[in-house]
Design a protein around this motif. Structure first.
Motif, PDB file in Angstrom:
ATOM      1  N   ILE A   4       0.841  -1.202   0.000  1.00  0.00           N
ATOM      2  CA  ILE A   4       0.000   0.000   0.000  1.00  0.00           C
ATOM      3  C   ILE A   4       0.877   1.254   0.000  1.00  0.00           C
ATOM      4  CG2 ILE A   4      -1.662   1.349   1.374  1.00  0.00           C
ATOM      5  CD1 ILE A   4      -2.909  -1.059  -0.073  1.00  0.00           C
ATOM      6  N   LEU A   5       1.952   1.238   0.763  1.00  0.00           N
ATOM      7  CA  LEU A   5       2.837   2.409   0.804  1.00  0.00           C
ATOM      8  C   LEU A   5       3.515   2.674  -0.535  1.00  0.00           C
ATOM      9  CD1 LEU A   5       4.602   2.150   4.271  1.00  0.00           C
ATOM     10  CD2 LEU A   5       2.709   3.626   3.591  1.00  0.00           C
ATOM     11  N   GLU A   6       3.708   1.627  -1.334  1.00  0.00           N
ATOM     12  CA  GLU A   6       4.355   1.799  -2.634  1.00  0.00           C
ATOM     13  C   GLU A   6       3.396   2.263  -3.728  1.00  0.00           C
ATOM     14  OE1 GLU A   6       6.504  -1.731  -3.649  1.00  0.00           O
ATOM     15  OE2 GLU A   6       7.714  -1.658  -1.838  1.00  0.00           O
ATOM     16  N   ALA A   8      -0.303   7.782  -4.670  1.00  0.00           N
ATOM     17  CA  ALA A   8      -1.253   8.354  -3.711  1.00  0.00           C
ATOM     18  C   ALA A   8      -2.704   8.193  -4.174  1.00  0.00           C
ATOM     19  CB  ALA A   8      -0.934   9.824  -3.467  1.00  0.00           C
ATOM     20  N   GLU A   9      -2.931   8.372  -5.480  1.00  0.00           N
ATOM     21  CA  GLU A   9      -4.297   8.267  -6.004  1.00  0.00           C
ATOM     22  C   GLU A   9      -4.835   6.846  -5.843  1.00  0.00           C
ATOM     23  OE1 GLU A   9      -1.684   9.211  -8.164  1.00  0.00           O
ATOM     24  OE2 GLU A   9      -1.881  11.312  -7.574  1.00  0.00           O
ATOM     25  N   PHE A  57      -8.268   2.959  -2.898  1.00  0.00           N
ATOM     26  CA  PHE A  57      -8.407   1.746  -2.091  1.00  0.00           C
ATOM     27  C   PHE A  57      -9.119   2.067  -0.775  1.00  0.00           C
ATOM     28  CE2 PHE A  57      -6.634  -1.348   0.963  1.00  0.00           C
ATOM     29  CZ  PHE A  57      -6.994  -2.537   0.338  1.00  0.00           C
ATOM     30  N   ALA A  58      -8.666   3.113  -0.100  1.00  0.00           N
ATOM     31  CA  ALA A  58      -9.287   3.528   1.163  1.00  0.00           C
ATOM     32  C   ALA A  58     -10.743   3.943   0.947  1.00  0.00           C
ATOM     33  CB  ALA A  58      -8.491   4.670   1.788  1.00  0.00           C
ATOM     34  N   ASP A  59     -11.008   4.681  -0.124  1.00  0.00           N
ATOM     35  CA  ASP A  59     -12.377   5.110  -0.429  1.00  0.00           C
ATOM     36  C   ASP A  59     -13.282   3.917  -0.713  1.00  0.00           C
ATOM     37  OD1 ASP A  59     -11.625   7.740  -0.116  1.00  0.00           O
ATOM     38  OD2 ASP A  59     -11.434   8.141  -2.267  1.00  0.00           O
TER      39      ASP A  59
END
Length: 66
Positions: free
Chosen positions: A33-35, A38-39, A44-46
């Motif tokens: 996820i960190l790699e 940002a979009e 993914f979070a949304d």
């Protein structure tokens, strides 16, 4: 001993709460996820938040529905 930044450890801990996900896999997922750009991470979070808000069990048939 290897220490992770607090935010990364929290993300790892949250992934480890998923069924079938152990500590090493949780850490791999968190690092993945960190790699992400940002979009993609935000999408993914949304998706998680939207699914949690809109998907529920049908009171009649017990299938998942929105």
């Amino acid at each position: 001993m290897h220490y992770l930044p607090a935010a990364l450890q929290e993300l790892t801990d949250q992934f480890a709460k998923l069924p079938g996900i152990g500590g090493k896999t949780a850490q791999r997922l968190a690092l993945y996820i960190l790699e992400l750009p940002a979009e993609d991470a935000a999408a993914f979070a949304d998706a998680i938040i939207e699914a949690k808000k809109s998907v529920h069990s049908c009171p009649v048939c017990q299938n998942l529905t929105d």
